[in-house]
Design a protein around this motif. Structure first.
Motif, PDB file in Angstrom:
ATOM      1  N   ALA A  38       0.822  -1.217   0.000  1.00 19.53           N
ATOM      2  CA  ALA A  38       0.000   0.000   0.000  1.00 19.53           C
ATOM      3  C   ALA A  38       0.855   1.265   0.000  1.00 19.53           C
ATOM      4  N   SER A  39       2.158   1.140   0.291  1.00 20.36           N
ATOM      5  CA  SER A  39       3.010   2.331   0.315  1.00 20.36           C
ATOM      6  C   SER A  39       3.450   2.685  -1.112  1.00 20.36           C
ATOM      7  N   PRO A  40       3.908   3.928  -1.335  1.00 23.38           N
ATOM      8  CA  PRO A  40       4.209   4.370  -2.704  1.00 23.38           C
ATOM      9  C   PRO A  40       5.292   3.523  -3.367  1.00 23.38           C
ATOM     10  N   PRO A  41       5.125   3.223  -4.671  1.00 21.69           N
ATOM     11  CA  PRO A  41       6.175   2.493  -5.396  1.00 21.69           C
ATOM     12  C   PRO A  41       7.389   3.387  -5.610  1.00 21.69           C
ATOM     13  N   THR A  42       8.581   2.797  -5.577  1.00 21.62           N
ATOM     14  CA  THR A  42       9.802   3.608  -5.684  1.00 21.62           C
ATOM     15  C   THR A  42      10.840   3.008  -6.633  1.00 21.62           C
ATOM     16  N   GLY A  43      10.547   1.868  -7.273  1.00 22.62           N
ATOM     17  CA  GLY A  43      11.552   1.208  -8.109  1.00 22.62           C
ATOM     18  C   GLY A  43      12.037   2.077  -9.252  1.00 22.62           C
ATOM     19  N   ALA A  44      11.113   2.726  -9.971  1.00 28.76           N
ATOM     20  CA  ALA A  44      11.515   3.557 -11.110  1.00 28.76           C
ATOM     21  C   ALA A  44      12.289   4.787 -10.634  1.00 28.76           C
ATOM     22  N   ILE A  45      11.909   5.331  -9.475  1.00 28.90           N
ATOM     23  CA  ILE A  45      12.633   6.496  -8.929  1.00 28.90           C
ATOM     24  C   ILE A  45      14.095   6.111  -8.674  1.00 28.90           C
ATOM     25  N   ARG A  46      14.278   4.973  -7.970  1.00 27.01           N
ATOM     26  CA  ARG A  46      15.647   4.550  -7.645  1.00 27.01           C
ATOM     27  C   ARG A  46      16.428   4.201  -8.914  1.00 27.01           C
ATOM     28  N   GLY A  47      15.760   3.556  -9.863  1.00 24.58           N
ATOM     29  CA  GLY A  47      16.428   3.235 -11.118  1.00 24.58           C
ATOM     30  C   GLY A  47      16.881   4.473 -11.865  1.00 24.58           C
ATOM     31  N   MET A  48      16.010   5.500 -11.922  1.00 26.71           N
ATOM     32  CA  MET A  48      16.378   6.758 -12.588  1.00 26.71           C
ATOM     33  C   MET A  48      17.576   7.407 -11.914  1.00 26.71           C
ATOM     34  N   LEU A  49      17.560   7.443 -10.578  1.00 27.91           N
ATOM     35  CA  LEU A  49      18.681   8.036  -9.852  1.00 27.91           C
ATOM     36  C   LEU A  49      19.980   7.296 -10.148  1.00 27.91           C
ATOM     37  N   ASN A  50      19.914   5.965 -10.146  1.00 28.46           N
ATOM     38  CA  ASN A  50      21.111   5.175 -10.436  1.00 28.46           C
ATOM     39  C   ASN A  50      21.650   5.493 -11.831  1.00 28.46           C
ATOM     40  N   MET A  51      20.738   5.541 -12.815  1.00 26.73           N
ATOM     41  CA  MET A  51      21.156   5.775 -14.200  1.00 26.73           C
ATOM     42  C   MET A  51      21.739   7.174 -14.380  1.00 26.73           C
ATOM     43  N   LEU A  52      21.103   8.167 -13.756  1.00 27.37           N
ATOM     44  CA  LEU A  52      21.595   9.541 -13.895  1.00 27.37           C
ATOM     45  C   LEU A  52      22.939   9.724 -13.192  1.00 27.37           C
ATOM     46  N   GLN A  53      23.096   9.087 -12.025  1.00 24.18           N
ATOM     47  CA  GLN A  53      24.373   9.195 -11.313  1.00 24.18           C
ATOM     48  C   GLN A  53      25.493   8.527 -12.107  1.00 24.18           C
ATOM     49  N   ALA A  54      25.171   7.379 -12.742  1.00 27.29           N
ATOM     50  CA  ALA A  54      26.179   6.695 -13.567  1.00 27.29           C
ATOM     51  C   ALA A  54      26.570   7.574 -14.754  1.00 27.29           C
ATOM     52  N   LEU A  55      25.584   8.229 -15.380  1.00 29.23           N
ATOM     53  CA  LEU A  55      25.864   9.096 -16.516  1.00 29.23           C
ATOM     54  C   LEU A  55      26.731  10.281 -16.093  1.00 29.23           C
ATOM     55  N   ALA A  56      26.443  10.845 -14.915  1.00 35.14           N
ATOM     56  CA  ALA A  56      27.212  11.998 -14.443  1.00 35.14           C
ATOM     57  C   ALA A  56      28.680  11.646 -14.234  1.00 35.14           C
ATOM     58  N   LYS A  57      28.950  10.393 -13.866  1.00 36.20           N
ATOM     59  CA  LYS A  57      30.345   9.967 -13.670  1.00 36.20           C
ATOM     60  C   LYS A  57      31.069   9.773 -14.998  1.00 36.20           C
ATOM     61  N   THR A  58      30.352   9.208 -15.998  1.00 38.10           N
ATOM     62  CA  THR A  58      31.018   8.921 -17.272  1.00 38.10           C
ATOM     63  C   THR A  58      31.089  10.132 -18.193  1.00 38.10           C
ATOM     64  N   HIS A  59      30.164  11.100 -18.022  1.00 38.51           N
ATOM     65  CA  HIS A  59      30.137  12.278 -18.896  1.00 38.51           C
ATOM     66  C   HIS A  59      29.967  13.542 -18.049  1.00 38.51           C
ATOM     67  N   PRO A  60      30.978  13.882 -17.256  1.00 33.62           N
ATOM     68  CA  PRO A  60      30.855  15.075 -16.397  1.00 33.62           C
ATOM     69  C   PRO A  60      30.768  16.355 -17.240  1.00 33.62           C
ATOM     70  N   THR A  61      29.807  17.200 -16.901  1.00 34.64           N
ATOM     71  CA  THR A  61      29.634  18.475 -17.591  1.00 34.64           C
ATOM     72  C   THR A  61      28.788  19.394 -16.732  1.00 34.64           C
ATOM     73  N   GLU A  62      28.887  20.672 -17.009  1.00 37.74           N
ATOM     74  CA  GLU A  62      28.067  21.658 -16.303  1.00 37.74           C
ATOM     75  C   GLU A  62      26.755  21.930 -17.038  1.00 37.74           C
ATOM     76  N   HIS A  63      26.648  21.488 -18.292  1.00 38.64           N
ATOM     77  CA  HIS A  63      25.470  21.824 -19.109  1.00 38.64           C
ATOM     78  C   HIS A  63      24.741  20.545 -19.506  1.00 38.64           C
ATOM     79  N   LEU A  64      23.514  20.435 -19.104  1.00 37.74           N
ATOM     80  CA  LEU A  64      22.752  19.216 -19.378  1.00 37.74           C
ATOM     81  C   LEU A  64      21.271  19.489 -19.192  1.00 37.74           C
ATOM     82  N   ALA A  65      20.456  18.573 -19.703  1.00 34.21           N
ATOM     83  CA  ALA A  65      19.008  18.656 -19.518  1.00 34.21           C
ATOM     84  C   ALA A  65      18.433  17.257 -19.591  1.00 34.21           C
ATOM     85  N   VAL A  66      17.406  17.011 -18.764  1.00 36.83           N
ATOM     86  CA  VAL A  66      16.657  15.760 -18.808  1.00 36.83           C
ATOM     87  C   VAL A  66      15.304  16.093 -19.430  1.00 36.83           C
ATOM     88  N   VAL A  67      15.015  15.442 -20.552  1.00 37.09           N
ATOM     89  CA  VAL A  67      13.842  15.818 -21.354  1.00 37.09           C
ATOM     90  C   VAL A  67      12.802  14.706 -21.306  1.00 37.09           C
TER      91      VAL A  67
END
Length: 916
Positions: A38-67
């Motif tokens: 009955a509590s809120p689902p969180t799998g996609a939230i955690r997956g998105m965070l993992n993917m974005l953090q991995a991307l930030a490590k492999t492609h560090p930049t100051e300019h970006l957007a999530v569309v």
């Protein structure tokens, strides 16, 4: 991407809509409150965070957007009302995670864009083209091949989940056309996902061939009258549609983003902002991401601290004594003697337990207090340390005292290491790895995870101490102070974790019994692993040569059938021959949209075409050769002349053991070539191989659990249970059942245990789905107790989140209440099968302990050498064969009393194949 642009500023554009679905499907059904549907689902939230953090490590930049795609229709629906008409609606539990995902990305400081009236691809296309025109490098992170039409010398697509990079060369290698022709290519092929038709029956190979021949879609249209055959007819019928299809598939690069990107067309609006730490902490706490919250606190507390200072969180300061003199050693020996329980941990030279040698030992006898004894540290700053043999002799009386209680994490490994030094450790009464495995088999059991999960502590990691990758140094070269801090912490945390887990086991008598069984099995496995298995290397070499000849013959036969040579080990070349050259039907596509050549597809195609059958045979024999006949002789230990597998206890959630390096449990036995491999497992002169296994164990367990009257009767009377089942299903007397009907009944019996559907049964029996459905319905009419058991078990699993074996082992099913249909269905099938598979695992482990105890009590030389599913394999001196024939089946049948008799049978032979 052109090296000339390496110094240009980088813009990273994330296809958020692609990430969203991939994160949802990749992650389990996580909840803000674990186990509470009955509590809120969180799998996609955690997956998105993992993917974005991995991307930030492999492609560090100051300019970006999530569309992301904005809600509501786009211009494409206005152009073509059936656009995306067949796409399934977004699952409710994914929809519920969209707003939290947008929130947390914003809190991270990443700009988020959603533009009404167009799709995320159009926004990405517009931003990418603008940035490229202004001299920027652009990386688009997406798994969507449609974006390939944007690729040029400045724009590249990366797929962080697969590692695939689509630059200009990559696009041409994958699709056969350069990026400038990708829109034309897509228009010809169409897009089934978005319900955009292409040219009927025209696939990627034909589209690429036409574009190479005519230069563009316009060129193809101009020469449509020249193209012969059915493909030409289909093309001519599609000519009126192609302009609209092209417009639907074209990614716009001219969207008006002024209302959504401040200062447009400047890209400074896409500069990353500082993260909102307070907001992130509150978000992580709200959605149950405690480890992320802790990491945030640690980062905030010491942002500039060097790696060496990343000391673990402690309930109390850890006092670590480094033992470098005899007086301190003697004092700790006395403390060990007086301790009600002492934790012991070995630091070694290798993860291979039979090769590993001691570098140091750590000990803990009380919270916050531990010692480290360096034994083989080396290097230019080699510390003072007592002689190894002197330390071991001082510790030997305590180590070998069965009355001195000891504790460890993965005890079997440390037992091996100390045995390598001639010490047979006794008195191990606890293992935190096995405590965790019995309490929560579905979670990680390494000490770092246990400490974080149960103590809220984060210790030093091996990588922090020794480094990573090519820079990693052996533990023996780690500076002593650092090595001691790491080792003392491990021993003390093991003691602290035990303090949490053991009371939980004591409160659950059934789980405590399972834990004691696992502890007993550890010592049996230790002996099996150390003894090893005798291999006839010459026999394997002969088999390898024969397999090599047959593989070469199959290759030649396949080339003849294909009309050309090709690599039978290359899925890409197989697909080109099957679908491009021979025009075989495409039964399934891969995640990237390419025609599949997996085993299921080949088996189906092999029913009608000879070439797929040859490829299947080739695959099977090549795998046997590489995995077993070539590899096993190379794995013989030169010191023992035997192969030594490793048995992992804490892997399979059902309780089954796992064999690896080498895996001796998965040697195929369905083919003559697979069975022959067992011929190379031999006994020494004067000895024989004995194989003992349970008869129809999972069906007997099903009868016990379901209490079905017909099944109980069949087993009680010693009937052929498959013949008895066939008699019930087909309404015949047992003697009238045909071999084919018995085969059907056997497939039904085992299929239902594994949750087989009517479709699966139809496929297994080669009959239509209606007939299979009728067989299943008739089965459940005659075996009503089985249906009742299945329904009852599913309901219990949904209510509790787990099922259990006859003996109380808990089998957790995290996806049993998942809103994701396929995951939930898989968990429901597991709920039915797991109690049977788990009970079978419990029984074979109980048999291992009982038989080993009986062998020891009788003073016999017979050695247990293998455990494979429901089978035990022994090496038996000829004068003990009668004992094994008589006693082993009796012991295996007597380890438990079920509602049906347990039956075990023994075979004897000079090798495993002839004994089985």
């Amino acid at each position: 991407m052109d090296e000339a642009h390496d110094d240009a500023p980088l813009l990273v554009l994330v296809d958020g809509s692609s990430y969203l679905y991939r994160a949802y499907h990749a992650m389990p059904d996580l909840r803000a409150v674990p186990g509470d549907p009955a509590s809120p689902p969180t799998g996609a939230i955690r997956g998105m965070l993992n993917m974005l953090q991995a991307l930030a490590k492999t492609h560090p930049t100051e300019h970006l957007a999530v569309v992301f795609d904005a809600p509501g229709p786009t211009f494409r629906e206005a152009l073509y009302p059936d656009y995306k008409a067949h796409r399934a609606p977004m699952p409710d539990d994914l929809r519920a995670q969209i707003e939290p995902i947008l929130e947390v990305i914003g809190l991270q400081g990443w700009p988020v864009l959603r533009v009404p009236g167009v799709e995320a691809d159009d926004v990405i296309g517009t931003l990418a083209r603008l940035a490229a025109q202004q001299g920027w490098r652009v990386v688009i992170s997406s798994g969507d091949k449609d974006l390939s039409q944007l690729v040029d010398e400045r724009i590249t697509i990366v797929d962080t989940m697969s590692g695939k990079v689509r630059d200009a060369a990559g696009v041409e290698a994958e699709f056969g056309v350069p990026p400038r022709l990708m829109l034309d290519f897509q228009t010809l092929v169409g897009d089934a996902v978005d319900n955009v038709p292409g040219v009927d029956k025209v696939g990627p190979k034909t589209a690429a061939k036409w574009l190479q021949a005519y230069g563009s879609l316009d060129g193809i249209v101009a020469h449509a009258h020249e193209i012969k055959g059915a493909a030409g007819e289909h093309l001519r019928r599609a000519l009126d549609w192609l302009p609209k299809g092209r417009e639907l598939l074209r990614i716009r690069t001219d969207c008006d983003l002024a209302a959504h990107v401040p200062g447009w067309p400047s890209l400074e609006a896409l500069r990353r902002r500082p993260a909102d730490t307070a907001g992130l902490r509150a978000f992580y706490e709200r959605y149950g991401f405690r480890s992320l919250a802790r990491a945030l606190d640690e980062e905030a507390g010491a942002p500039d601290a060097p790696a060496q200072a990343a000391l673990p969180m402690q309930a109390a300061p850890l006092r670590c004594t480094v033992v470098q003199d005899r007086a301190t050693l003697q004092a700790w020996v006395e403390r060990l003697r007086a301790a009600p329980l002492a934790a012991l941990d070995a630091e070694t030279t290798s993860l291979d337990e039979l090769q590993a040698r001691l570098v140091g030992l750590s000990l803990a006898v009380a919270p916050g207090e531990a010692a480290y004894i360096p034994l083989a540290h080396e290097g230019p700053d080699r510390p003072a340390q007592l002689p190894l043999e002197e330390v071991l002799q001082a510790l030997r009386p305590w180590l070998e005292d069965a009355a001195a209680p000891k504790l460890g994490q993965h005890v079997k490994y440390d037992l091996h290491v100390l045995a390598n030094h001639g010490i047979a450790v006794r008195g191990y009464v606890h293992d935190t790895l096995l405590q965790s495995y019995v309490l929560e088999a579905h979670k990680p059991h390494n000490l770092d995870s246990l400490a974080e999960r149960h103590l809220g502590r984060k210790g030093l990691t091996y990588e922090q101490v020794c480094g990573k990758g090519a820079q990693q140094i052996p533990f023996a070269q780690v500076p002593l102070e650092r090595a001691a801090a790491y080792a003392c912490e491990d021993a003390e945390m093991c003691l602290a974790v035990h303090g949490v887990l053991w009371p939980r086991l004591q409160a659950e008598p059934a789980l405590q019994r399972i834990y004691r069984l696992e502890m007993d099995v550890t010592h049996v496995l230790l002996r099996m692993e150390r003894h090893g298995v005798l291999i006839d290397a010459a026999e394997l070499r002969r088999q390898s040569e024969e397999l090599g000849r047959r593989i070469a013959e199959l290759e030649a036969e396949a080339h003849a059938l294909a009309g050309q040579p090709f690599n039978l080990g290359s899925p890409k070349q197989i697909a080109e021959v099957f679908y491009g050259r021979l025009g075989l039907p495409v039964l399934k596509k891969t995640a990237t949209g390419a025609p599949s050549t997996d085993e299921e597809v080949l088996e189906k195609l092999a029913e009608d075409y000879p070439l797929p059958a040859k490829v299947l045979q080739h695959r099977s024999l090549a795998k046997l050769k590489s995995t077993y006949t070539d590899k096993l002789p190379a794995m013989v230990n030169p010191a023992t002349g035997r192969v030594h597998t490793h048995y992992a206890q804490a892997v399979a959630v059902t309780g089954r053991l796992a064999s690896n390096e080498p895996n001796l449990q998965n040697i195929p036995i369905r083919t003559p070539e697979g069975r022959r491999i067992r011929r190379a497992f031999i006994a020494p002169p004067g000895w024989r191989i004995a194989s003992a296994d349970y008869s129809q164990i999972e069906l007997r367990i099903m009868a016990h659990l379901s209490e079905d009257a017909a099944l109980l009767k069949a087993f009680a009377e010693g009937q052929d249970v498959h013949r008895a089942t066939a008699a019930e299903v087909f309404g015949l007397p047992p003697e009238a059942v045909s071999p084919e009907q018995r085969r059907y009944a056997k497939t039904i019996n085992f299929g239902l245990i594994y949750g087989m559907s009517a479709y699966g049964l139809a496929k297994a029996l080669g009959i239509d789905a209606t007939a299979a459905k009728n067989y299943i319905e008739r089965y459940f009419e005659r075996f009503a107790g089985v249906r009742a058991y299945m329904e009852r078990t599913r309901a219990q699993a949904k209510a509790r989140g787990w099922v259990e074996t006859v003996f109380g082992r808990r089998l957790f099913l995290p996806e049993i209440n998942s809103p994701n249909g396929p995951r939930r269905s898989a968990a429901e099938r597991a709920a039915i099968n797991a109690p049977m598979q788990g009970t079978a695992a419990d029984l074979i482990k109980m048999s291992m302990v009982a038989v080993q105890r009986a062998l020891d009590e009788a003073g016999l030389r017979t050695r247990m050498i293998l455990q494979v599913h429901d089978e035990l394999v022994f090496e038996v001196p000829e004068d003990e064969l009668e004992w094994v024939r008589r006693e082993v089946p009796r012991l295996m049948a007597g380890v438990a009393t079920l509602r049906v008799p347990l039956v075990a049978e023994v075979g004897i032979g000079p090798n495993w194949e002839q004994a089985h």
